[in-house]
Design an enzyme around this catalytic site. Structure first.
Site, PDB file in Angstrom:
ATOM      1  N   GLU A 259       0.833  -1.217   0.000  1.00 46.07           N
ATOM      2  CA  GLU A 259       0.000   0.000   0.000  1.00 46.07           C
ATOM      3  C   GLU A 259       0.863   1.261   0.000  1.00 46.07           C
ATOM      4  OE1 GLU A 259      -2.132  -0.504   3.655  1.00 46.07           O
ATOM      5  OE2 GLU A 259      -3.334  -2.156   2.906  1.00 46.07           O
ATOM      6  N   ARG A 298       2.494  19.997   6.870  1.00 44.84           N
ATOM      7  CA  ARG A 298       3.524  19.122   7.438  1.00 44.84           C
ATOM      8  C   ARG A 298       4.574  19.860   8.284  1.00 44.84           C
ATOM      9  NH1 ARG A 298       6.625  15.997   5.345  1.00 44.84           N
ATOM     10  NH2 ARG A 298       6.086  14.158   6.548  1.00 44.84           N
ATOM     11  N   TYR A 302       4.400  18.496  12.032  1.00 44.95           N
ATOM     12  CA  TYR A 302       5.454  17.535  12.413  1.00 44.95           C
ATOM     13  C   TYR A 302       6.825  18.179  12.483  1.00 44.95           C
ATOM     14  CZ  TYR A 302       1.957  14.511  10.085  1.00 44.95           C
ATOM     15  OH  TYR A 302       0.817  13.891   9.669  1.00 44.95           O
ATOM     16  N   CYS A 328      -3.006  33.344  10.600  1.00 41.45           N
ATOM     17  CA  CYS A 328      -2.878  33.979  11.902  1.00 41.45           C
ATOM     18  C   CYS A 328      -2.428  32.996  12.985  1.00 41.45           C
ATOM     19  CB  CYS A 328      -4.262  34.512  12.224  1.00 41.45           C
ATOM     20  SG  CYS A 328      -4.201  35.999  13.115  1.00 41.45           S
TER      21      CYS A 328
HETATM   22  N1  LLP Z   1      -1.475   1.836   4.543  1.00 39.64           N
HETATM   23  C1  LLP Z   1      -1.966   2.243   5.732  1.00 39.64           C
HETATM   24  C2  LLP Z   1      -2.832   1.346   6.494  1.00 39.64           C
HETATM   25  C3  LLP Z   1      -1.650   3.508   6.215  1.00 39.64           C
HETATM   26  O1  LLP Z   1      -2.122   3.913   7.389  1.00 39.64           O
HETATM   27  C4  LLP Z   1      -0.820   4.368   5.435  1.00 39.64           C
HETATM   28  C5  LLP Z   1      -0.490   5.714   5.892  1.00 39.64           C
HETATM   29  C6  LLP Z   1      -0.335   3.897   4.197  1.00 39.64           C
HETATM   30  C7  LLP Z   1      -0.676   2.620   3.787  1.00 39.64           C
HETATM   31  C8  LLP Z   1       0.563   4.708   3.308  1.00 39.64           C
HETATM   32  O2  LLP Z   1       1.750   5.002   3.942  1.00 39.64           O
HETATM   33  P1  LLP Z   1       2.968   5.673   3.136  1.00 39.64           P
HETATM   34  O3  LLP Z   1       3.423   4.683   2.096  1.00 39.64           O
HETATM   35  O4  LLP Z   1       2.477   6.928   2.530  1.00 39.64           O
HETATM   36  O5  LLP Z   1       3.983   5.918   4.184  1.00 39.64           O
HETATM   37  N2  LLP Z   1       0.346  12.610   7.215  1.00 39.64           N
HETATM   38  C9  LLP Z   1       1.584  11.938   7.508  1.00 39.64           C
HETATM   39  C10 LLP Z   1       1.559  10.496   7.040  1.00 39.64           C
HETATM   40  C11 LLP Z   1       0.423   9.679   7.595  1.00 39.64           C
HETATM   41  C12 LLP Z   1       0.429   8.265   7.092  1.00 39.64           C
HETATM   42  C13 LLP Z   1      -0.812   7.573   7.476  1.00 39.64           C
HETATM   43  N3  LLP Z   1      -0.919   6.228   6.982  1.00 39.64           N
HETATM   44  C14 LLP Z   1       2.732  12.732   6.900  1.00 39.64           C
HETATM   45  O6  LLP Z   1       2.482  13.786   6.316  1.00 39.64           O
HETATM   46  O7  LLP Z   1       3.886  12.367   7.036  1.00 39.64           O
END
Ligand code: LLP
Length: 403
Positions: A259, A298, A302, A328
């Site tokens: 994923e 972001r 973070y 603001c």
């Molecule tokens: N599968 C599941 C069950 C997930 O919860 C996520 C991400 C992904 C796949 C995809 O993950 P990736 O390959 O993108 O790392 N907003 C945060 C990231 C939150 C990720 C949430 N879940 C950021 O800006 O770093």
């Protein structure tokens, strides 16, 4: 080379720009890494849910990993076939579960014993059988930012091994559930392979122990999480990632589901903004741009690092500046103490690595319309989302305004 000046003139700022060809290259590299085993890449729609982006991945053969029924609907609109759509998430409502079952997607990823009960009940009401997978929380520290770490028992995600086993037995004995998969996802922006490998081993062992009680699964869903280079991170190579996972699956006839989100989209995206003003006081220099935390959250949320590129004719020596937006909040910044030359009104500031969790985490805070989104492919640019206008923002309220 993307001509940001031309794009900013044509579409105005702030603006998201996505390089679809880069996304395709990333997709193909990851898919290729798993060759020799059946695999489905289920693009994590949350990382960038623009319909044209989802369609782009779907056209390349990708499925979709969704975390709300809204994302499931997006996946369908973008042409992803039902048999490649997965629905995950810790808190699915009854309506969402019902619609996912009716749409006959590949499976629902179940994240608690109580949820398993709801899914069974709803499948029974619909007089059908629902394919499910169970998200296992392997209690492994992924060594990433605590906000995006998901595979420890202190995180809300998934269930422990004992609960998972009980749930598989329950599902296997149910007339309305068909346990077909197992899932884990320990976090995002992962740069160390070891925690992923250890989690895969734990989960593969559970698959083996289920086999001994005649529960045969088909899908081994390894989640997403592959980290990317925002700065000078040493990242995991897709080949090494795949080898580590496949090494844990010896003797098991399972289709791997992956994923990926950020790996496919982050470095394909740029957030382009214009300089409004410079401002100095005795201790600080601020570059104020027309983009803000409501466009790209972001850094504020973070303290995330994004490379900043200034497009300017200025050739003054660089000095440290905070790059901030008009919202603001003191937390409305893109970078702090970043070296930049003196900038003029209308110079451009391009925030790199903004294709993942950029636009999607945006908001209308301060009644700011969301930016336009543009895709580039084969050197051609095209609008894939219109800039939000004031009228769009008030349209859901206007009819309730007492005259
Ligand atoms: N599968 C599941 C069950 C997930 O919860 C996520 C991400 C992904 C796949 C995809 O993950 P990736 O390959 O993108 O790392 N907003 C945060 C990231 C939150 C990720 C949430 N879940 C950021 O800006 O770093």
């Amino acid at each position: 080379m993307i001509n940001f000046k031309e794009l900013a003139n044509k579409y105005k700022t702030p603006l998201y720009v996505y390089d679809l060809d880069y996304m395709a290259t990333q997709y193909k590299e990851l898919k290729e890494a798993f060759k020799g085993r059946k695999s489905i890449m289920a693009y994590a729609v949350k990382s960038n849910s623009n319909l044209s982006v989802v369609k782009h991945f779907s056209d390349l053969g990708s499925g979709a990993d969704c975390v709300s029924i809204g994302e499931v609907r997006r996946a369908f609109l973008a042409g992803v076939p039902a048999y490649k759509i997965i629905f995950s998430g810790v808190g699915k409502s009854d309506d969402e579960i019902r619609e996912a079952i009716e749409k006959d997607i590949l499976y629902i990823n179940v994240e608690s014993e109580s949820e398993l009960g709801r899914v069974e009940l709803i499948a029974k009401e619909l007089n059908t059988i629902c394919r499910i997978s169970i998200r296992v929380n392997p209690n492994i520290d992924p060594k990433t930012h605590p906000y995006i770490s998901t595979g420890l028992h202190g995180n809300k995600f998934g269930v422990d091994l004992d609960s998972a086993k009980r749930m598989y037995i329950k599902a296997n004995n149910s007339d309305h559930l068909d346990p077909v998969g197992i899932h884990f996802h320990i976090g995002s922006q992962l740069t160390e392979l070891q925690p992923i490998y250890e989690s895969a081993e734990i989960v593969a062992d559970l698959v083996r122990s289920l086999q001994t009680i005649k529960i045969e699964l088909k899908f081994f869903d390894i989640g997403g999480g592959l980290g990317i280079k925002y700065d000078d991170e040493v990242t995991i190579k897709p080949y090494d990632y795949a080898q580590a996972i496949l090494g844990t699956l010896k003797g098991l006839d399972l289709t791997v589901i992956c994923e990926p989100g950020r790996f496919l989209t982050a470095n394909a995206g740029y957030f382009v903004s214009k300089v409004l003003y410079e401002k100095k006081n005795d201790s600080k220099r601020f570059v104020i741009i027309d983009g803000a935390m409501n466009d790209l959250l972001r850094p504020s949320l973070y303290n995330a690092y994004h490379k900043i590129e200034a497009i300017t004719d200025s050739n003054t020596t660089e000095s440290k500046a905070d790059i901030v937006g008009p919202v603001c909040e003191s937390g409305d910044f893109f970078a702090k103490d970043y070296l930049l030359p003196d900038l003029e009104h209308n110079d451009l500031v391009v925030v790199h690595s903004s294709g993942a969790y950029g636009f999607g985490m945006g908001s209308n805070y301060n009644t700011r319309g969301r930016s336009a989104e543009v895709a580039i492919s084969g050197g051609e640019d095209r609008l894939i989302r219109k800039r939000e206008e004031f009228e769009d923002l008030v349209s859901l309220e206007l009819e309730y305004l007492k005259k």
